[in-house]
Write a protein that holds these residues in place. Structure first.
Motif, PDB file in Angstrom:
ATOM      1  N   LYS A  72       0.826  -1.206   0.000  1.00 54.03           N
ATOM      2  CA  LYS A  72       0.000   0.000   0.000  1.00 54.03           C
ATOM      3  C   LYS A  72       0.859   1.254   0.000  1.00 54.03           C
ATOM      4  CE  LYS A  72      -1.968   1.422   3.819  1.00 54.03           C
ATOM      5  NZ  LYS A  72      -2.881   1.426   5.002  1.00 54.03           N
ATOM      6  N   TYR A  73       1.890   1.285   0.851  1.00 60.61           N
ATOM      7  CA  TYR A  73       2.733   2.473   0.929  1.00 60.61           C
ATOM      8  C   TYR A  73       3.616   2.626  -0.308  1.00 60.61           C
ATOM      9  CZ  TYR A  73       1.076   3.179   5.648  1.00 60.61           C
ATOM     10  OH  TYR A  73       0.264   3.415   6.737  1.00 60.61           O
ATOM     11  N   ILE A  74       4.067   1.520  -0.860  1.00 60.30           N
ATOM     12  CA  ILE A  74       4.815   1.575  -2.122  1.00 60.30           C
ATOM     13  C   ILE A  74       3.918   2.135  -3.222  1.00 60.30           C
ATOM     14  CG2 ILE A  74       5.878   0.161  -3.935  1.00 60.30           C
ATOM     15  CD1 ILE A  74       6.832  -1.714  -1.643  1.00 60.30           C
ATOM     16  N   ASP A  75       2.655   1.677  -3.215  1.00 62.62           N
ATOM     17  CA  ASP A  75       1.695   2.147  -4.204  1.00 62.62           C
ATOM     18  C   ASP A  75       1.479   3.646  -4.077  1.00 62.62           C
ATOM     19  OD1 ASP A  75       0.035   1.471  -6.368  1.00 62.62           O
ATOM     20  OD2 ASP A  75      -1.743   1.353  -5.098  1.00 62.62           O
ATOM     21  N   ARG A  76       1.364   4.137  -2.853  1.00 61.74           N
ATOM     22  CA  ARG A  76       1.166   5.568  -2.644  1.00 61.74           C
ATOM     23  C   ARG A  76       2.359   6.370  -3.160  1.00 61.74           C
ATOM     24  NH1 ARG A  76      -1.325   5.797   3.551  1.00 61.74           N
ATOM     25  NH2 ARG A  76      -3.366   4.858   3.047  1.00 61.74           N
ATOM     26  N   PHE A  83       0.108  -0.831  -7.807  1.00 61.99           N
ATOM     27  CA  PHE A  83      -1.035  -1.646  -7.395  1.00 61.99           C
ATOM     28  C   PHE A  83      -2.372  -0.941  -7.647  1.00 61.99           C
ATOM     29  CE2 PHE A  83       2.581  -3.037  -4.747  1.00 61.99           C
ATOM     30  CZ  PHE A  83       2.634  -4.370  -5.132  1.00 61.99           C
ATOM     31  N   HIS A  84      -2.321   0.246  -8.222  1.00 59.17           N
ATOM     32  CA  HIS A  84      -3.512   0.964  -8.702  1.00 59.17           C
ATOM     33  C   HIS A  84      -4.535   1.231  -7.598  1.00 59.17           C
ATOM     34  CE1 HIS A  84      -1.765   0.107 -12.587  1.00 59.17           C
ATOM     35  NE2 HIS A  84      -1.784  -1.188 -12.302  1.00 59.17           N
ATOM     36  N   GLY A  85      -4.039   1.420  -6.365  1.00 55.95           N
ATOM     37  CA  GLY A  85      -4.924   1.766  -5.265  1.00 55.95           C
ATOM     38  C   GLY A  85      -5.719   0.613  -4.704  1.00 55.95           C
ATOM     39  N   LEU A  86      -5.388  -0.619  -5.114  1.00 60.55           N
ATOM     40  CA  LEU A  86      -6.208  -1.769  -4.739  1.00 60.55           C
ATOM     41  C   LEU A  86      -5.787  -2.420  -3.426  1.00 60.55           C
ATOM     42  CD1 LEU A  86      -6.660  -3.434  -8.241  1.00 60.55           C
ATOM     43  CD2 LEU A  86      -8.147  -1.787  -7.083  1.00 60.55           C
ATOM     44  N   CYS A  87      -4.932  -1.742  -2.639  1.00 56.56           N
ATOM     45  CA  CYS A  87      -4.467  -2.307  -1.371  1.00 56.56           C
ATOM     46  C   CYS A  87      -5.295  -1.854  -0.174  1.00 56.56           C
ATOM     47  CB  CYS A  87      -2.995  -1.945  -1.145  1.00 56.56           C
ATOM     48  SG  CYS A  87      -1.880  -2.626  -2.397  1.00 56.56           S
ATOM     49  N   SER A  88      -6.227  -0.956  -0.381  1.00 54.86           N
ATOM     50  CA  SER A  88      -7.134  -0.566   0.706  1.00 54.86           C
ATOM     51  C   SER A  88      -8.325   0.161   0.128  1.00 54.86           C
ATOM     52  CB  SER A  88      -6.433   0.331   1.739  1.00 54.86           C
ATOM     53  OG  SER A  88      -6.360   1.670   1.284  1.00 54.86           O
ATOM     54  N   ASP A  91      -7.498   3.848  -0.347  1.00 55.54           N
ATOM     55  CA  ASP A  91      -6.610   4.138  -1.470  1.00 55.54           C
ATOM     56  C   ASP A  91      -7.304   3.994  -2.815  1.00 55.54           C
ATOM     57  OD1 ASP A  91      -3.577   4.581  -0.581  1.00 55.54           O
ATOM     58  OD2 ASP A  91      -4.530   3.228   0.829  1.00 55.54           O
ATOM     59  N   VAL A  92      -8.215   3.026  -2.932  1.00 52.80           N
ATOM     60  CA  VAL A  92      -8.934   2.918  -4.203  1.00 52.80           C
ATOM     61  C   VAL A  92      -9.838   4.134  -4.392  1.00 52.80           C
ATOM     62  CG1 VAL A  92     -11.018   1.621  -3.524  1.00 52.80           C
ATOM     63  CG2 VAL A  92      -9.992   1.244  -5.774  1.00 52.80           C
ATOM     64  N   ALA A  93     -10.360   4.675  -3.293  1.00 50.02           N
ATOM     65  CA  ALA A  93     -11.152   5.904  -3.381  1.00 50.02           C
ATOM     66  C   ALA A  93     -10.282   7.061  -3.859  1.00 50.02           C
ATOM     67  CB  ALA A  93     -11.770   6.229  -2.021  1.00 50.02           C
ATOM     68  N   LYS A  94      -9.085   7.151  -3.295  1.00 52.60           N
ATOM     69  CA  LYS A  94      -8.183   8.245  -3.687  1.00 52.60           C
ATOM     70  C   LYS A  94      -7.755   8.095  -5.137  1.00 52.60           C
ATOM     71  CE  LYS A  94      -4.302  10.893  -1.899  1.00 52.60           C
ATOM     72  NZ  LYS A  94      -3.284  11.000  -0.819  1.00 52.60           N
ATOM     73  N   LYS A  95      -7.452   6.875  -5.558  1.00 53.17           N
ATOM     74  CA  LYS A  95      -7.062   6.616  -6.940  1.00 53.17           C
ATOM     75  C   LYS A  95      -8.175   7.025  -7.900  1.00 53.17           C
ATOM     76  CE  LYS A  95      -5.365   4.515 -10.661  1.00 53.17           C
ATOM     77  NZ  LYS A  95      -4.257   5.059 -11.462  1.00 53.17           N
ATOM     78  N   LYS A  97     -10.428   9.225  -7.262  1.00 60.55           N
ATOM     79  CA  LYS A  97     -10.828  10.612  -6.958  1.00 60.55           C
ATOM     80  C   LYS A  97     -12.288  10.673  -6.484  1.00 60.55           C
ATOM     81  CE  LYS A  97      -7.534  12.914 -10.041  1.00 60.55           C
ATOM     82  NZ  LYS A  97      -6.716  11.749 -10.361  1.00 60.55           N
ATOM     83  N   VAL A  98     -12.617   9.744  -5.590  1.00 56.57           N
ATOM     84  CA  VAL A  98     -13.960   9.652  -5.027  1.00 56.57           C
ATOM     85  C   VAL A  98     -13.902  10.019  -3.546  1.00 56.57           C
ATOM     86  CG1 VAL A  98     -15.814   8.050  -4.414  1.00 56.57           C
ATOM     87  CG2 VAL A  98     -14.732   7.888  -6.664  1.00 56.57           C
ATOM     88  N   PRO A  99     -14.820  10.828  -3.034  1.00 56.26           N
ATOM     89  CA  PRO A  99     -14.833  11.146  -1.598  1.00 56.26           C
ATOM     90  C   PRO A  99     -14.928   9.882  -0.750  1.00 56.26           C
ATOM     91  CG  PRO A  99     -16.328  12.594  -2.788  1.00 56.26           C
ATOM     92  CD  PRO A  99     -15.881  11.552  -3.769  1.00 56.26           C
ATOM     93  N   HIS A 100     -14.245   9.910   0.391  1.00 54.23           N
ATOM     94  CA  HIS A 100     -14.178   8.750   1.280  1.00 54.23           C
ATOM     95  C   HIS A 100     -14.323   9.238   2.705  1.00 54.23           C
ATOM     96  CE1 HIS A 100     -11.723   6.217   4.025  1.00 54.23           C
ATOM     97  NE2 HIS A 100     -12.279   5.216   3.377  1.00 54.23           N
ATOM     98  N   GLN A 101     -15.090   8.501   3.503  1.00 59.88           N
ATOM     99  CA  GLN A 101     -15.178   8.823   4.924  1.00 59.88           C
ATOM    100  C   GLN A 101     -15.352   7.556   5.742  1.00 59.88           C
ATOM    101  OE1 GLN A 101     -18.679  10.535   6.786  1.00 59.88           O
ATOM    102  NE2 GLN A 101     -19.874  10.400   4.871  1.00 59.88           N
ATOM    103  N   VAL A 102     -15.009   7.653   7.017  1.00 62.03           N
ATOM    104  CA  VAL A 102     -15.175   6.556   7.970  1.00 62.03           C
ATOM    105  C   VAL A 102     -16.216   6.982   8.991  1.00 62.03           C
ATOM    106  CG1 VAL A 102     -14.063   5.075   9.677  1.00 62.03           C
ATOM    107  CG2 VAL A 102     -12.777   5.822   7.654  1.00 62.03           C
ATOM    108  N   ILE A 103     -17.212   6.120   9.221  1.00 62.39           N
ATOM    109  CA  ILE A 103     -18.250   6.412  10.208  1.00 62.39           C
ATOM    110  C   ILE A 103     -18.324   5.249  11.198  1.00 62.39           C
ATOM    111  CG2 ILE A 103     -19.568   7.801   8.562  1.00 62.39           C
ATOM    112  CD1 ILE A 103     -21.548   5.439   8.350  1.00 62.39           C
TER     113      ILE A 103
END
Length: 261
Positions: A72-76, A83-88, A91-95, A97-103
């Motif tokens: 994941k960190y190498i991908d960042r 890894f195209h953001g597929l490690c979390s 990260d896939v949200a960031k790749k 460009k989609v808003p992401h939040q934790v609730i």
């Protein structure tokens, strides 16, 4: 085909769900990805996994997770070119460009207000770890759909990957269904089976059923977009419901030669 505005609800996952979210993004407009971090999230059940599977299996899972975190960190650092953001999920949200939040509460009034303002056509759930109540279920015009790693109505509930192996099943599957206020209870949109006879670990079985579930979700979104989706009853009286295993059941699972990973 008009792309639906879709909110994704899920939990933290490093191995399977990010790829499924990316696949879904090819057939819909994902407007937000929401991780639910609550008591029943798998990340918060590490103590239970230790009781069920013991130190060696948990340590092995820990090593695999550490390597995934390094990826994941190498991908960042690479700008998601490896890894195209597929490690979390984050990260896939960031790749994408989609808003992401934790609730912490899917049914919190403030979150309901947020969803109401966002006005998604559809909410899709990949292992969202909380029961979603009527107020949220009623907000999207196409409702809330979930992918479950079994052939509903059988193997409703928690950890179907454990129970499929515990019961020495040779075929598994995945189901996309509408969510209701009860667990794995809504009408079935589509499902398919997969051969799990070569699976001796939950991780391998989940790899098969999560991949299948992701494919079924893509098909379900397409059909909802096109107005061709059909459903059939989820006849829960014809299937079994399973909860979290006991320590005794986990020992029986291990005694049969099955493992976590």
């Amino acid at each position: 085909m008009n792309k639906l505005k879709v909110m994704v609800m899920t939990q933290n996952d490093r191995f399977f769900i990010p790829k499924n979210i990316y696949k879904a993004s090819l057939v819909c407009d994902i407007v937000e990805i929401v991780e639910v971090d609550c008591k029943s999230s798998l990340d918060n059940k590490i103590g239970d996994y230790y009781k069920w599977f013991g130190f060696r299996q948990c340590a092995k899972m820990g090593v695999v997770t550490i390597f995934r975190e390094l990826e994941k960190y190498i991908d960042r650092i690479s700008g998601y070119k490896i890894f195209h953001g597929l490690c979390s999920v984050r990260d896939v949200a960031k790749k994408m460009k989609v808003p992401h939040q934790v609730i912490t509460d899917s049914n919190d009034k403030q979150f309901l207000e947020h969803v109401s303002k966002l006005q998604p056509d559809l909410i899709i759930s990949y292992s969202a770890p909380q029961i979603i109540k009527k107020d949220l279920l009623d907000l999207p015009r196409f409702g809330v759909i979930n992918v479950h790693g079994s052939l509903l109505p059988d193997y409703r509930g928690a950890l179907p990957s454990f129970w499929y192996l515990y019961n020495d099943e040779k075929m598994g599957g995945a189901t996309v269904h509408y969510m209701s206020a009860k667990i794995d209870d809504g009408s079935i949109i589509m499902q398919d089976c997969v051969d799990i006879s070569d699976c001796k670990t939950m991780f391998r079985l989940m790899k098969k059923t999560k991949r299948l579930g992701g494919e079924l979700m893509v098909r379900a979104i397409k059909e909802l977009s096109e107005g061709t989706a059909t459903t059939r009853p989820n006849e829960i009286d014809k299937g079994r419901y399973f909860t979290w295993p006991t320590v005794k059941q986990a020992k029986e699972f291990m005694a049969k030669g099955y493992r976590l990973i």
